[in-house]
Design a protein around this motif. Sequence first.
Motif, PDB file in Angstrom:
ATOM      1  N   MET A 117       0.839  -1.195   0.000  1.00 39.18           N
ATOM      2  CA  MET A 117       0.000   0.000   0.000  1.00 39.18           C
ATOM      3  C   MET A 117       0.876   1.249   0.000  1.00 39.18           C
ATOM      4  O   MET A 117       1.133   1.835   1.044  1.00 39.18           O
ATOM      5  N   PRO A 118       1.332   1.642  -1.176  1.00 41.90           N
ATOM      6  CA  PRO A 118       2.244   2.776  -1.211  1.00 41.90           C
ATOM      7  C   PRO A 118       1.576   4.009  -0.600  1.00 41.90           C
ATOM      8  O   PRO A 118       0.399   4.264  -0.877  1.00 41.90           O
ATOM      9  N   PHE A 119       2.316   4.709   0.219  1.00 42.37           N
ATOM     10  CA  PHE A 119       1.890   6.007   0.745  1.00 42.37           C
ATOM     11  C   PHE A 119       0.801   5.899   1.808  1.00 42.37           C
ATOM     12  O   PHE A 119       0.285   6.917   2.252  1.00 42.37           O
ATOM     13  N   ILE A 120       0.435   4.716   2.200  1.00 42.38           N
ATOM     14  CA  ILE A 120      -0.567   4.551   3.264  1.00 42.38           C
ATOM     15  C   ILE A 120       0.157   3.999   4.491  1.00 42.38           C
ATOM     16  O   ILE A 120       0.815   2.969   4.402  1.00 42.38           O
ATOM     17  N   PRO A 121       0.057   4.708   5.612  1.00 37.07           N
ATOM     18  CA  PRO A 121       0.896   4.352   6.756  1.00 37.07           C
ATOM     19  C   PRO A 121       0.282   3.356   7.726  1.00 37.07           C
ATOM     20  O   PRO A 121       0.886   3.048   8.747  1.00 37.07           O
ATOM     21  N   HIS A 122      -0.903   2.850   7.442  1.00 38.55           N
ATOM     22  CA  HIS A 122      -1.632   2.081   8.448  1.00 38.55           C
ATOM     23  C   HIS A 122      -1.052   0.692   8.648  1.00 38.55           C
ATOM     24  O   HIS A 122      -0.865  -0.055   7.701  1.00 38.55           O
ATOM     25  N   THR A 123      -0.849   0.358   9.886  1.00 38.58           N
ATOM     26  CA  THR A 123      -0.483  -1.010  10.223  1.00 38.58           C
ATOM     27  C   THR A 123      -1.778  -1.789  10.484  1.00 38.58           C
ATOM     28  O   THR A 123      -2.853  -1.196  10.658  1.00 38.58           O
ATOM     29  N   LYS A 124      -1.645  -3.085  10.543  1.00 36.36           N
ATOM     30  CA  LYS A 124      -2.839  -3.892  10.825  1.00 36.36           C
ATOM     31  C   LYS A 124      -3.437  -3.504  12.173  1.00 36.36           C
ATOM     32  O   LYS A 124      -4.654  -3.424  12.338  1.00 36.36           O
ATOM     33  N   ALA A 125      -2.555  -3.259  13.120  1.00 39.45           N
ATOM     34  CA  ALA A 125      -3.034  -2.885  14.459  1.00 39.45           C
ATOM     35  C   ALA A 125      -3.791  -1.562  14.403  1.00 39.45           C
ATOM     36  O   ALA A 125      -4.822  -1.391  15.060  1.00 39.45           O
ATOM     37  N   ASP A 126      -3.275  -0.617  13.615  1.00 40.21           N
ATOM     38  CA  ASP A 126      -3.971   0.661  13.461  1.00 40.21           C
ATOM     39  C   ASP A 126      -5.384   0.432  12.928  1.00 40.21           C
ATOM     40  O   ASP A 126      -6.357   0.979  13.445  1.00 40.21           O
ATOM     41  N   VAL A 127      -5.473  -0.363  11.879  1.00 43.46           N
ATOM     42  CA  VAL A 127      -6.776  -0.582  11.239  1.00 43.46           C
ATOM     43  C   VAL A 127      -7.749  -1.185  12.239  1.00 43.46           C
ATOM     44  O   VAL A 127      -8.893  -0.724  12.378  1.00 43.46           O
ATOM     45  N   ALA A 128      -7.268  -2.160  12.967  1.00 47.12           N
ATOM     46  CA  ALA A 128      -8.153  -2.822  13.934  1.00 47.12           C
ATOM     47  C   ALA A 128      -8.650  -1.833  14.977  1.00 47.12           C
ATOM     48  O   ALA A 128      -9.852  -1.764  15.276  1.00 47.12           O
ATOM     49  N   SER A 129      -7.740  -1.033  15.515  1.00 45.94           N
ATOM     50  CA  SER A 129      -8.185  -0.152  16.596  1.00 45.94           C
ATOM     51  C   SER A 129      -9.050   0.977  16.053  1.00 45.94           C
ATOM     52  O   SER A 129      -9.967   1.454  16.711  1.00 45.94           O
ATOM     53  N   MET A 130      -8.782   1.407  14.831  1.00 47.45           N
ATOM     54  CA  MET A 130      -9.609   2.465  14.256  1.00 47.45           C
ATOM     55  C   MET A 130     -11.016   1.941  13.952  1.00 47.45           C
ATOM     56  O   MET A 130     -12.009   2.637  14.213  1.00 47.45           O
ATOM     57  N   LEU A 131     -11.102   0.738  13.418  1.00 49.45           N
ATOM     58  CA  LEU A 131     -12.421   0.166  13.148  1.00 49.45           C
ATOM     59  C   LEU A 131     -13.203  -0.023  14.441  1.00 49.45           C
ATOM     60  O   LEU A 131     -14.416   0.200  14.488  1.00 49.45           O
ATOM     61  N   ALA A 132     -12.480  -0.374  15.480  1.00 46.05           N
ATOM     62  CA  ALA A 132     -13.148  -0.563  16.768  1.00 46.05           C
ATOM     63  C   ALA A 132     -13.774   0.749  17.242  1.00 46.05           C
ATOM     64  O   ALA A 132     -14.910   0.780  17.724  1.00 46.05           O
ATOM     65  N   VAL A 133     -13.030   1.833  17.074  1.00 46.88           N
ATOM     66  CA  VAL A 133     -13.563   3.135  17.471  1.00 46.88           C
ATOM     67  C   VAL A 133     -14.798   3.484  16.646  1.00 46.88           C
ATOM     68  O   VAL A 133     -15.810   3.942  17.153  1.00 46.88           O
ATOM     69  N   VAL A 134     -14.686   3.239  15.349  1.00 48.28           N
ATOM     70  CA  VAL A 134     -15.795   3.564  14.453  1.00 48.28           C
ATOM     71  C   VAL A 134     -16.974   2.624  14.703  1.00 48.28           C
ATOM     72  O   VAL A 134     -18.133   2.984  14.461  1.00 48.28           O
ATOM     73  N   GLY A 135     -16.655   1.443  15.151  1.00 48.51           N
ATOM     74  CA  GLY A 135     -17.711   0.461  15.352  1.00 48.51           C
ATOM     75  C   GLY A 135     -18.062  -0.281  14.078  1.00 48.51           C
ATOM     76  O   GLY A 135     -19.220  -0.624  13.841  1.00 48.51           O
ATOM     77  N   ALA A 136     -17.094  -0.502  13.251  1.00 52.41           N
ATOM     78  CA  ALA A 136     -17.324  -1.237  12.007  1.00 52.41           C
ATOM     79  C   ALA A 136     -16.491  -2.513  12.031  1.00 52.41           C
ATOM     80  O   ALA A 136     -15.407  -2.549  12.626  1.00 52.41           O
ATOM     81  N   ALA A 137     -17.008  -3.541  11.395  1.00 58.54           N
ATOM     82  CA  ALA A 137     -16.323  -4.830  11.410  1.00 58.54           C
ATOM     83  C   ALA A 137     -15.111  -4.811  10.481  1.00 58.54           C
ATOM     84  O   ALA A 137     -14.066  -5.385  10.761  1.00 58.54           O
TER      85      ALA A 137
END
Lengths: 463, 463, 492, 492
Positions: free
Chosen positions: A1-21
């Motif tokens: 994912m060029p230019f996208i800084p998200h780690t898997k852990a980031d994605v998981a915790s962000m989705l948790a905040v948003v409340g999306a699976a």
Amino acid sequence: MPFIPHTKADVASMLAVVGAADIDELFDEIPANLLARDSGDGDAAGLTEMETLRRMVERARADETGPCFLGAGAYDHHIPSAVWDIASRGEFMTAYTPYQAEASQGTLQLVYEFQTMMSELTGMDVCNASVYDGGSGLAEAILMAVRAGERRAPGGRAGGRRRASRSRRVFLAGAVNPLYVAAARNIVGQQGIEISQLPHGDNGLADPGLLKDLAEPPAAVVVQQPNFFGLLEDVDPVTDQAHECGALTIACVNPLTLGLLKAPADWGDDGADIACGDGQPLGIPMASGGPSFGFICTRQSLVRQLPGRIVGRTRDLDGKPGFTLTLQAREQHIRRAKATSNICTNQGLLVTAATIYLSLLGPEGLRNVASACHARTRDLVAALDLPRRFDSPYFHECVLRLDRPAQPVVEALAAQGILGGLALGPYFSDLADCLLVCATEKRTAREIRQFADTLRDAVRKAA
Amino acid sequence: MPFIPHTKADVASMLAVVGAADIDELFDEIPANLLARDSGDGDAAGLTEMETLRRMVERARADETGPCFLGAGAYDHHIPSAVWDIASRGEFMTAYTPYQAEASQGTLQLVYEFQTMMSELTGMDVCNASVYDGGSGLAEAILMAVRAGERRAPGGRAGGRRRASRSRRVFLAGAVNPLYVAAARNIVGQQGIEISQLPHGDNGLADPGLLKDLAEPPAAVVVQQPNFFGLLEDVDPVTDQAHECGALTIACVNPLTLGLLKAPADWGDDGADIACGDGQPLGIPMASGGPSFGFICTRQSLVRQLPGRIVGRTRDLDGKPGFTLTLQAREQHIRRAKATSNICTNQGLLVTAATIYLSLLGPEGLRNVASACHARTRDLVAALDLPRRFDSPYFHECVLRLDRPAQPVVEALAAQGILGGLALGPYFSDLADCLLVCATEKRTAREIRQFADTLRDAVRKAA
Amino acid sequence: MMETIFDLARAERRASAQVPAPESIDNLPESALRAEPPGLPEVSELQAVRHYTRLSGNNYSIDTQFYPLGSCTMKYNPRGAHRAASAPGFLDRHPLAPESVSQGFLACLYELQQILERVTGMRTVSLTPMAGAQGEFAGVAMIRSYHVARGDTGRNQVLVPSTAHGTNPATASMCGCVVREVAVGSDGDVDIEALRAAVGPETAGLMTTNPSTCGLFERRIEEVAAIVHEAGGLLYYDGANLNAVLGKVKPADMGFDVLHLNLHKTFATPHGGGGPGAGPVGAGEKLAPYLPGPIVEKTADGYRWKEPPETIGRLSAFMGNAGILLRALAYALMLGPEGMRRVGEFATLNANYLATRLQHAGFDIAYPDRRACHEFIVTLARQKRECGVTAMDFAKRLLDYGVHAPTTYFPLLVPECFLIEPTETESKETIDAFVEAMISVLAEAASNPELVRSAPHTLPSKRLDDVEAARRLDLRWRAAPASFGDHSSTSG
Amino acid sequence: MMETIFDLARAERRASAQVPAPESIDNLPESALRAEPPGLPEVSELQAVRHYTRLSGNNYSIDTQFYPLGSCTMKYNPRGAHRAASAPGFLDRHPLAPESVSQGFLACLYELQQILERVTGMRTVSLTPMAGAQGEFAGVAMIRSYHVARGDTGRNQVLVPSTAHGTNPATASMCGCVVREVAVGSDGDVDIEALRAAVGPETAGLMTTNPSTCGLFERRIEEVAAIVHEAGGLLYYDGANLNAVLGKVKPADMGFDVLHLNLHKTFATPHGGGGPGAGPVGAGEKLAPYLPGPIVEKTADGYRWKEPPETIGRLSAFMGNAGILLRALAYALMLGPEGMRRVGEFATLNANYLATRLQHAGFDIAYPDRRACHEFIVTLARQKRECGVTAMDFAKRLLDYGVHAPTTYFPLLVPECFLIEPTETESKETIDAFVEAMISVLAEAASNPELVRSAPHTLPSKRLDDVEAARRLDLRWRAAPASFGDHSSTSG
Ligand SMILES: Cc1ncc(COP(=O)(O)O)c(C=O)c1O
Ligand SMILES: Cc1ncc(COP(=O)(O)O)c(C=O)c1O
């Protein structure tokens, strides 16, 4: 994912905040049938920077040529190294339009300095922060002139001086760059504005006499200096005659030549009303024609008709001077359907380069570059030893006559690595045997000789 | 007067303040006979930037070649565009050595980050802020080792571990870059330090057994990984054996390969004592061999023997962390004749580039670049279809045997635009028919084919 | 304010290495020459370099700050794309060089055309418009030409949602059309009934973004398209917000007939403090013949320029902002199809995460029941009421926290609004730090509103007076400034 | 302090466009491979770009500030020279490329050799030393080789004036020589009697600058040369201060046998925050055969590399800092012989003007009866006595005025000294502004010494503790720093 800084852990915790699976869930408002029709390109990953550069640089290399004797609106000038070293600093290059003035004083002050420099070059009161290019710039200048005419009381005086025209027609006096004219026509034509050509004289110059006999006074008269044939127009009588018939005078100029040539504000008795042109000669690479920038300068009295952004000096809460965008009520984001133009993004970075260029050159530098261009073109015309099509004084371009159609000759020269000028046939059917050549300060005696030799060969071979 | 901003008025008012009639008067302490013998070059003015670029760029263009299969200490890697866009920002490029720490936190923090990255790559405790290059760096590493030996109690243990040598001799185990060795010899030889070569085995590798039979224990043993022939040394026994005889181990390494290869600190039981090398592979253009940078990493216990600048983290008056040059008591400006080295100006800007490079690559990037270099070299060796001179595993360089002297073949390839490797004859008389080739991650399948085809032609023609 | 370059100048000073020797101009007519040299600054090379280097430090930019300016997609501008476009063969190429010596350049444009066609679903793309607004102009001109060519000459109304970007109505006017606004419902979608009422035999077309300028996906876009189409109008897609759905949804599939893309947004080309941009237009079957030229075609003999058969003509002297197109191509190549899809996904993830966090922190989200696309709106109307702190005050105070402010007061529909677009290239940590800054300012607005109202406090200028700027126009430097006292004492 | 790049890193984060696909390394021996990946930072491309862009803002530099650092000649570094050296044909040239494909590069080096020979009066110049100190090393090694070759093996003493730069004695030691300091008289010139007493059969040579590190022209340089020569020694010219007399006086005419030039000073190549430099050595007839190689010669067949007959050998793997040499050539070409003379003249004018103005303002000039060459010394001993403000305090406070401080505490001979070198590329206005700053600090030292003692106040760090740095060595980042508490809370 060029230019996208998200780690898997980031994605998981962000989705948790948003409340999306998962991320897909964030797209659940989009009708499924639209999403389903996916790109069909599969999942091919991108190239690395190395691979991308390899592909593109290889292509670029294929297009490298020898010396350039083409002008016609794009010129191969020397660009001081400092210009782009500074203009491409991230702080200039990756900023947006200066909407938050306090966080954009770099760009704003620079544009204010640019406006000053362009005002000095053209002699005009004000300059805008750029339009797209010389072609669309001419269109905007014409629209301005038509608007100005509509706003002036019929029978009043242009710029407070004389009878004004409410016409939706403008005239081109003499040879104006046909590429600019085409763009302008396509743009202003949408509002039913007509651009008509007055024929140039046998000397290649505008004939001010033709303006005397116009049935209906036009909104404006456009004159280019130096004109498309590289010739120096006698701008004073053209300007005066345009004013005489109630038209505004639009000066289409090459800003580099203004190091030497009379400022549009000094043309004729009252000066031109609008000066426009393309800023490419001021430190901008030719780059296939863009990005460069168009500029429009005008009188104070017409400032509210000026399209594009304008920077003004003001004060801050402490009373200290600072800069901000001003007169925004002309612009689309405030005025919407009634704006002076739809322009939003302009050519800011190129203005940055031009401002640095003009600072480095100064008045003497610009003058000397202009005189060197003229001198090299004289050398070129002498070396090529072909008849000139028009015998009026030329500046740094010149129309030469061949004994045959010019287009195949241009192709033959290109095959030898020389950009040997512009064949005029496609633009002026009566000039199919003519070549518009140009030499800037960069051209050396050796290159000029090389051109002359190659041309002789090409002509001999074809004979 | 290029680059001199003085106007005539400035000069006059400045001279008035000084009380001198003219500038010449300011030179009145200089014996007239010295001044009189002026340069004799007359008053020729300088060239403009345009003319200078024309002259130099024309020459540069003449030296452009096709694909590069030369390594031997300088490698043609891809350099991410961001590296030099940022490293050449004026704030980095036109700063001096960070003597005023508070006004140099940019450079200082960057060097601290660099020291960390190099420590991570080599596994060592500390790294200096650079020495000149790989060659002079090897010399400094040897001087360090000799000093360290002299300081240790005879019969004590190196690094607190074992019997130490006070010898003024070092041994090269196996094939160490002969260009590095020559520079090191010329430098350390001035202090009577001798560098002796232990022969490499038939497999091209160092033979640790040879270290067992040394009459006198050396100050250090130098081993290069990958070695000059591109082969992977069996570094563990060499390191252990060197330590066994009381010598320090100096690891000469290519930092890029450390994305994949064992860190020097992990060599053998106790690790190498000093790691040195050239940083060119880390984002530095080959640029004819310079500027690049040398680096030296070592154990904490040897830090006071480390030459060159070192940055440390400290606190400011508010207790906030910040960076400063530290351990300056090792350096010439404090310690003068007793300094660890005479180095003053180092290769700071290249360290800047390398630090940005390593940040962009990260651990995975570096690893993958290293593996791509290895893979392309394997492709190359397969394509060239020549016998390998040594059958040990190679990394990204390889010695191939021709059926004739290699030097003329290299010349013939160059005439076809291919840098086809290094003919080893000038460095190893028994390898006159050998070619050291290299392929980095930049080399494409097409270029490798082109090399193979051209080589076949060259060999056929000569046959 | 720093001193201007003019304040640094002195008569006779030169950056001599840039000044060639003068040459004779004896044969030029006196009447064509200027009497006085232009008043350009006379400075040394060091002065110019130092001045503009320092001036650059007075800007916020992507390279130095988080820049969540809604509708502007301020994502990372890859340096590699800049380098690709700066190859000498591209930089030095004359725009009128014959095709025979331009094959490399043409190959790049052709490849970009194809990529954009694929990602939008359009049949043909013309790369030439120089920014989004010029793309809009092309599109509306094409729509008009289409109707006129069919003899349908009465169609001169362009519909735009009330939340439209200013360029949409301005473009319609520039094309000689009449603008008609269509209301947006309280859920943020276009009011379908209002649309039905607006369309008719005078409808040339509808211009809209999707996601809209409210950061919402227009859910009934297919219905909208059907209504306009049924009325004989065409649909224009303003691609400024494409980043939200890049690689996920194709505008053609939504029913659009023509569109522009802002390459300086979605395709990460640098915005340069105002520009340049590039606004390629793409068209489906109906409108493709009307596209502006030139377009690159691939033939057996190589790449060639061509003009579409019913073209509206060229809109610039040459062929557009070539250098920007090359950057966009480099970016597209580095993304690949997979990367493109990720752009939309992560832009959306970042926006929804940020919106949720701000909502949790007590901010009012304008459309709390909707998914944020790549951007969303916060309204500070409550704060204005309760603390007397406006969105503008809030924005200025954010600058003190080292982040650029979001877009303010756009769209006009939502009072005291922030349009916030984090983009996909910003990390969670950066977004979290922005949330902290927002929370701090919120607290300050309650506890010390004057601090917020008088912000910024840490920038080169304090709050600048726009009214004064418009009232006493000072648009160029003059040697003896009348209005602000001694120039030389105001440096810093 | 800003966060470090390591603080920004997160496991798995990638600047993916820079990461090629992995390839098999199956055939490499396991024992050669590392078990754990190195702890390099894992950041996105934007994070790296933003971090280092912002970090650069924490430096003072020529491009942003006046930088009157004595002995360092911080003049404008022409961007054109940088560009010339960055031409792809130079940047991509492999150091071992055959001569047949290196003629352009060799022509440049040859031209530079000639220019440097002309300007120094030396017979032959070798360009290879990579900085001044390496040039010194070459020179002393050559002197030693010369004596040894003549069977004169007992000469291992190198004389240096007590004001010598630290590299001079350090170099002598590195060459295995013994250093002997020679006193400097109260007029700043070498004490001739002390010199006579010092020379003898062990004298290898004398190393000195002229003008000296005190900024004074050694007036009896010819006598100094005669004394050393008569004693059988040779004279080494440390060219770090050549800017003062560039184009005016040739070191060869003063009697020097060998020298180095600091191209990163006199020839305006950028110093890069520490380097690189280039320190070409030039030698007269006696020592030319001993020069380090390689040197470029011009033959009928083109340019070729050659090694001097009695060379001390190469001192670097390849041929030195080629890129710096190219920059120096570009600079020399832009100056021309006339420009070179102007350099010395205007560097001297600026220094004398600044010295005079500071003297008028009440500062103590160390050698008030002497002409300043391109630099001069101010001593703040009186201020220290009267206000308790040291030269260090004074220097730190100057930073708050936006200028870099002069060199402090060098040469050691003069207490509490500032060595001030304005260079020729700075304008009178800049120098005047510096005088104003000096006057202000002087006033502050009297009225509010604590303000000066606790300076700087406006920079990213307050005064940094050098003692702490040396006492608690922290030379690399670690994930959990023991010494300074929580890393993440210290950003900014
Ligand atoms: C929604 C929308 N439409 C159109 C435009 C106009 O694009 P450009 O600025 O490229 O002309 C913008 C730019 O801000 C925009 O945000
Ligand atoms: C007088 C003097 N000599 C020698 C040197 C050493 O030069 P370099 O730093 O290039 O090694 C310096 C550098 O500061 C110097 O000022």
